[in-house]
Write an enzyme that holds these catalytic residues in place. Structure first.
Site, PDB file in Angstrom:
ATOM      1  N   LYS A   9       1.886   4.528  14.092  1.00 57.58           N
ATOM      2  CA  LYS A   9       2.854   4.349  13.006  1.00 57.58           C
ATOM      3  C   LYS A   9       3.484   5.700  12.677  1.00 57.58           C
ATOM      4  O   LYS A   9       2.771   6.691  12.458  1.00 57.58           O
ATOM      5  CB  LYS A   9       2.097   3.800  11.793  1.00 57.58           C
ATOM      6  CG  LYS A   9       2.900   2.940  10.864  1.00 57.58           C
ATOM      7  CD  LYS A   9       1.985   2.389   9.798  1.00 57.58           C
ATOM      8  CE  LYS A   9       2.661   1.431   8.893  1.00 57.58           C
ATOM      9  NZ  LYS A   9       1.801   1.088   7.741  1.00 57.58           N
TER      10      LYS A   9
HETATM   11  C1  E4P Z   1       2.866  -1.646   5.695  1.00 55.87           C
HETATM   12  O1  E4P Z   1       2.733  -1.187   6.794  1.00 55.87           O
HETATM   13  C2  E4P Z   1       2.533  -0.903   4.469  1.00 55.87           C
HETATM   14  O2  E4P Z   1       1.268  -0.341   4.613  1.00 55.87           O
HETATM   15  C3  E4P Z   1       2.513  -1.785   3.252  1.00 55.87           C
HETATM   16  O3  E4P Z   1       3.102  -3.029   3.452  1.00 55.87           O
HETATM   17  C4  E4P Z   1       2.918  -1.097   1.985  1.00 55.87           C
HETATM   18  O4  E4P Z   1       2.799  -2.000   0.920  1.00 55.87           O
HETATM   19  P1  E4P Z   1       2.886  -1.546  -0.610  1.00 55.87           P
HETATM   20  O5  E4P Z   1       4.306  -1.238  -0.908  1.00 55.87           O
HETATM   21  O6  E4P Z   1       2.406  -2.728  -1.385  1.00 55.87           O
HETATM   22  O7  E4P Z   1       2.005  -0.342  -0.751  1.00 55.87           O
END
Ligand code: E4P
Length: 214
Positions: A83
């Site tokens: 990522k």
């Molecule tokens: C996805 O890869 C992220 O980790 C996640 O969806 C972030 O979500 P949040 O905005 O609820 O922290």
């Protein structure tokens, strides 16, 4: 639509995976930090519980350092997805890693042009954060819909991973708009099946059954 779980908690993952509909996992530095465990060991355990794509995020912000980190992460298991943040250095790192056959997930996407650029550079997944857009009064679902249209216009194969989904309606709407994947916290995943009429109906069936046995 594929379902990914947005968690680094092993108990949550084991419980959800037992339902047989968890296709992958996303983690981020905040989620990993909450678990208080060694990062690589934790990610390796996650990769064993869920055989689908497991996103592990780099914490460097310079392209060469991201590539180095990404290569190390990719060695943990075959199902690792590296990522990367959607910034210029992240796109440089994406170009190198994609060229080496490493799967990537470009994260922190908030507008369609970011999604267009990472698709051009060969991202495996793109993660628009819908909930965080809604939090500041923008329309996250509209952004998702624009990304879908752009990808369809040009036949990009990058999978759209709708992220930051906070409640079941987000999941249903993302499916309607055509997200390839929705990633959600355990709490949201567990609430997808809920309906009060299901609970009331089951209660009534069991009560009638019990009464007939007396
Ligand atoms: C996805 O890869 C992220 O980790 C996640 O969806 C972030 O979500 P949040 O905005 O609820 O922290």
């Amino acid at each position: 639509m594929k379902f990914f779980l947005d968690t680094a908690n092993l108990d949550e993952l084991r419980d959800a995976a037992a339902m047989g509909i968890v296709d992958g996992v996303t983690t981020n530095p905040s989620l990993v930090a909450k678990e208080g465990k060694d990062f690589k060991t934790l990610v390796a355990e996650i990769c064993e519980i869920v055989p689908g794509p497991v996103s592990a995020e780099v914490v460097s912000t310079e392209a060469n350092a991201m590539v180095k980190e990404g290569r190390e992460l990719a060695k943990i298991a075959d199902n690792i997805v590296v990522k990367l943040p959607t910034i210029a250095e992240g796109v440089k790192a994406l170009t190198v890693l994609a060229g080496e056959g490493v799967k990537t997930n470009l994260t922190l996407v908030f507008q369609p042009l970011q999604a267009l650029i990472v698709a051009k550079a060969g991202a495996t997944f793109v993660s628009p954060f819908l909930g965080r857009l809604d939090d500041i009064g923008h329309d996250g679902m509209e952004v998702l819909s624009e990304i879908r249209q752009i990808y369809d216009n040009y036949g990009f194969r990058t999978e759209i991973l709708a992220a930051s989904l906070r409640h079941p309606l987000h999941v249903a709407q993302a499916a309607k708009v055509g997200a390839d994947i929705g990633t959600m916290p355990y709490k949201t995943f567990k609430s997808l099946l809920n309906h009060p009429l299901t609970d009331i109906g089951l209660e009534r069936f069991l009560a009638d059954w019990k009464a007939a046995q007396q």
